[in-house]
Each structure stands twice: as structure tokens, then as C-alpha cells.
Design a protein around this motif. Structure first.
Motif, PDB file in Angstrom:
ATOM      1  N   LEU A 166       0.727  -1.229  -0.066  1.00 57.05           N
ATOM      2  CA  LEU A 166       0.125   0.039   0.092  1.00 57.05           C
ATOM      3  C   LEU A 166       0.617   1.265   0.210  1.00 57.05           C
ATOM      4  O   LEU A 166       0.487   2.273  -0.743  1.00 57.05           O
ATOM      5  CB  LEU A 166      -0.886  -0.059   0.870  1.00 57.05           C
ATOM      6  CG  LEU A 166      -2.009  -1.294   1.434  1.00 57.05           C
ATOM      7  CD1 LEU A 166      -2.751  -1.160   2.836  1.00 57.05           C
ATOM      8  CD2 LEU A 166      -2.881  -1.289   0.122  1.00 57.05           C
ATOM      9  N   GLN A 167       2.042   1.231   0.609  1.00 53.30           N
ATOM     10  CA  GLN A 167       2.825   2.269   0.788  1.00 53.30           C
ATOM     11  C   GLN A 167       4.393   1.908   1.016  1.00 53.30           C
ATOM     12  O   GLN A 167       4.285   0.830   2.189  1.00 53.30           O
ATOM     13  CB  GLN A 167       2.339   3.226   1.716  1.00 53.30           C
ATOM     14  CG  GLN A 167       3.380   4.694   1.611  1.00 53.30           C
ATOM     15  CD  GLN A 167       3.080   5.485   0.457  1.00 53.30           C
ATOM     16  OE1 GLN A 167       1.974   5.879  -0.151  1.00 53.30           O
ATOM     17  NE2 GLN A 167       4.327   5.902  -0.197  1.00 53.30           N
ATOM     18  N   ILE A 168       5.208   2.210   0.642  1.00 53.19           N
ATOM     19  CA  ILE A 168       6.774   1.797   1.038  1.00 53.19           C
ATOM     20  C   ILE A 168       7.512   3.003   0.864  1.00 53.19           C
ATOM     21  O   ILE A 168       7.421   3.987   0.017  1.00 53.19           O
ATOM     22  CB  ILE A 168       7.425   0.747  -0.189  1.00 53.19           C
ATOM     23  CG1 ILE A 168       6.531  -0.357  -0.150  1.00 53.19           C
ATOM     24  CG2 ILE A 168       8.600   0.612   0.108  1.00 53.19           C
ATOM     25  CD1 ILE A 168       6.841  -1.437  -1.063  1.00 53.19           C
ATOM     26  N   GLY A 169       8.368   3.287   1.803  1.00 51.53           N
ATOM     27  CA  GLY A 169       9.244   4.265   1.744  1.00 51.53           C
ATOM     28  C   GLY A 169      10.292   3.970   3.067  1.00 51.53           C
ATOM     29  O   GLY A 169      10.510   3.053   3.778  1.00 51.53           O
TER      30      GLY A 169
ATOM     31  N   HIS B 266      16.425   2.522   7.462  1.00 54.86           N
ATOM     32  CA  HIS B 266      15.539   1.632   7.842  1.00 54.86           C
ATOM     33  C   HIS B 266      14.304   1.724   6.766  1.00 54.86           C
ATOM     34  O   HIS B 266      14.290   2.817   6.115  1.00 54.86           O
ATOM     35  CB  HIS B 266      14.857   1.954   9.084  1.00 54.86           C
ATOM     36  CG  HIS B 266      14.006   3.125   9.186  1.00 54.86           C
ATOM     37  ND1 HIS B 266      14.970   4.242   9.671  1.00 54.86           N
ATOM     38  CD2 HIS B 266      12.720   3.379   9.401  1.00 54.86           C
ATOM     39  CE1 HIS B 266      13.926   5.265   9.979  1.00 54.86           C
ATOM     40  NE2 HIS B 266      12.658   4.910   9.669  1.00 54.86           N
ATOM     41  N   VAL B 267      13.374   0.915   6.534  1.00 55.32           N
ATOM     42  CA  VAL B 267      12.376   1.243   5.420  1.00 55.32           C
ATOM     43  C   VAL B 267      10.997   0.939   6.332  1.00 55.32           C
ATOM     44  O   VAL B 267      10.828   0.127   7.516  1.00 55.32           O
ATOM     45  CB  VAL B 267      12.278   0.266   4.507  1.00 55.32           C
ATOM     46  CG1 VAL B 267      13.264   0.513   3.520  1.00 55.32           C
ATOM     47  CG2 VAL B 267      12.280  -1.337   4.760  1.00 55.32           C
TER      48      VAL B 267
ATOM     49  N   GLY C 152       6.041  10.829   4.807  1.00 52.95           N
ATOM     50  CA  GLY C 152       6.855  12.077   5.244  1.00 52.95           C
ATOM     51  C   GLY C 152       7.776  11.851   6.053  1.00 52.95           C
ATOM     52  O   GLY C 152       8.255  12.417   7.018  1.00 52.95           O
ATOM     53  N   GLN C 153       8.270  10.362   6.073  1.00 50.08           N
ATOM     54  CA  GLN C 153       9.172  10.036   6.927  1.00 50.08           C
ATOM     55  C   GLN C 153      10.546  10.667   7.136  1.00 50.08           C
ATOM     56  O   GLN C 153      11.282  10.954   8.058  1.00 50.08           O
ATOM     57  CB  GLN C 153       9.374   8.468   7.016  1.00 50.08           C
ATOM     58  CG  GLN C 153      10.107   8.051   5.972  1.00 50.08           C
ATOM     59  CD  GLN C 153      10.199   6.207   6.090  1.00 50.08           C
ATOM     60  OE1 GLN C 153      10.611   6.034   7.218  1.00 50.08           O
ATOM     61  NE2 GLN C 153      10.005   5.775   5.103  1.00 50.08           N
TER      62      GLN C 153
ATOM     63  N   MET D 233      13.342  15.533  12.897  1.00 43.51           N
ATOM     64  CA  MET D 233      13.008  16.130  14.485  1.00 43.51           C
ATOM     65  C   MET D 233      13.403  14.861  15.326  1.00 43.51           C
ATOM     66  O   MET D 233      13.874  15.196  16.468  1.00 43.51           O
ATOM     67  CB  MET D 233      11.372  16.087  14.383  1.00 43.51           C
ATOM     68  CG  MET D 233      10.993  17.526  13.580  1.00 43.51           C
ATOM     69  SD  MET D 233       9.446  17.519  13.568  1.00 43.51           S
ATOM     70  CE  MET D 233       8.754  16.438  12.585  1.00 43.51           C
ATOM     71  N   LEU D 234      13.234  13.553  15.021  1.00 42.30           N
ATOM     72  CA  LEU D 234      13.221  12.507  15.649  1.00 42.30           C
ATOM     73  C   LEU D 234      14.324  11.507  15.156  1.00 42.30           C
ATOM     74  O   LEU D 234      13.905  11.148  13.987  1.00 42.30           O
ATOM     75  CB  LEU D 234      12.023  11.777  16.374  1.00 42.30           C
ATOM     76  CG  LEU D 234      11.426  12.460  17.510  1.00 42.30           C
ATOM     77  CD1 LEU D 234      10.077  11.529  17.725  1.00 42.30           C
ATOM     78  CD2 LEU D 234      12.047  12.574  18.917  1.00 42.30           C
ATOM     79  N   THR D 235      15.281  10.698  15.682  1.00 47.33           N
ATOM     80  CA  THR D 235      15.959   9.466  15.044  1.00 47.33           C
ATOM     81  C   THR D 235      14.888   8.444  14.913  1.00 47.33           C
ATOM     82  O   THR D 235      14.125   8.318  15.958  1.00 47.33           O
ATOM     83  CB  THR D 235      17.106   9.297  15.720  1.00 47.33           C
ATOM     84  OG1 THR D 235      16.868   8.543  17.178  1.00 47.33           O
ATOM     85  CG2 THR D 235      18.129  10.565  15.807  1.00 47.33           C
ATOM     86  N   PHE D 236      15.162   7.627  14.208  1.00 48.95           N
ATOM     87  CA  PHE D 236      14.641   6.355  14.246  1.00 48.95           C
ATOM     88  C   PHE D 236      14.350   5.619  15.648  1.00 48.95           C
ATOM     89  O   PHE D 236      13.405   5.156  16.001  1.00 48.95           O
ATOM     90  CB  PHE D 236      14.871   5.148  13.188  1.00 48.95           C
ATOM     91  CG  PHE D 236      14.330   3.798  13.141  1.00 48.95           C
ATOM     92  CD1 PHE D 236      13.007   3.886  12.814  1.00 48.95           C
ATOM     93  CD2 PHE D 236      15.202   2.909  13.815  1.00 48.95           C
ATOM     94  CE1 PHE D 236      12.407   2.402  13.093  1.00 48.95           C
ATOM     95  CE2 PHE D 236      14.634   1.676  13.998  1.00 48.95           C
ATOM     96  CZ  PHE D 236      13.355   1.386  13.367  1.00 48.95           C
TER      97      PHE D 236
END
Length: 105
Positions: free
Chosen positions: A4-7, A12-13, A75-76, A82-85
Motif C-alpha cells: 500500500l505504501q513503501i518508503g 530503515h524502511v 513524510g518520514q 526531528m526524531l531519530t528512528f
């Protein structure tokens, strides 16, 4: 499975997909990682050393939250300014009271 959505970003993904309830998350991760690793190795010969990390995170999402999760994945890159993973993942686990072992983060 239906993507449905990949980014992705540098480390990371995120993959939002529809999958039958009979397909275990571990099998889904195996299929995605194995297939993509094979494709990367064949398509980009200079990346023969590419490999995915051992672990993965898998979470269910209700149909009503699909638009919100889709927007997040789109929008990742901006979000991770703003924040790391790692910071975000820990906050998510704590917010939802999910037990974890820090050795595997």
C-alpha cells in the motif's frame, strides 16, 4: 500481499501492506528481505555485500488508520529530522506498552 505504501531513509524502511491473516509476520519479513536482497545483488553488482539486519518490527494497522500511516510513510524523511528512528521507535514501544529487550534495538 499487496503493498500500500513503501518508503525508506538511510537506516530503515517502512512497508505498509495488506496480507492475509494466515501469513505470519516472520514469513512476510523473510519474503520481503529475501526478495529485495536478491534483486539488489543482481541489479547493483557493487552492492554484493548488502544485507538486511536480523530483526524487524511488525505492527497491525486498522483499516481506518491506513491513510494516517500512509501519510507518515510519505513524510518520514522530514519526520526523522526531528526524531531519530531509534528515539521514535522507543517512544512507540513505550506508548503502547510493548515489552522489548534493549539488546535487540
Amino acid at each position: 500481499m499487496k503493498p500500500l505504501q513503501i518508503g525508506g531513509v538511510d537506516d530503515h524502511v517502512h512497508v505498509l501492506l495488506g496480507a492475509p491473516a494466515t501469513l505470519a509476520p516472520s514469513k512476510i519479513a523473510q519474503l520481503i528481505k529475501g526478495g529485495s536482497s536478491g534483486w539488489i545483488h543482481e541489479t547493483f553488482p557493487t552492492m554484493k555485500s548488502f544485507g538486511w539486519q536480523d530483526g524487524y518490527g511488525a505492527f497491525t494497522v486498522s483499516k481506518s488508520n491506513v491513510p494516517e500511516v500512509t501519510a507518515y510513510i510519505q513524510g518520514q524523511r522530514q519526520h526523522h529530522h526531528m526524531l531519530t528512528f531509534q528515539e521514535e521507535y522507543l517512544a512507540f514501544l513505550r506508548k503502547h506498552e510493548i515489552e522489548y529487550d534493549e539488546r535487540y534495538l
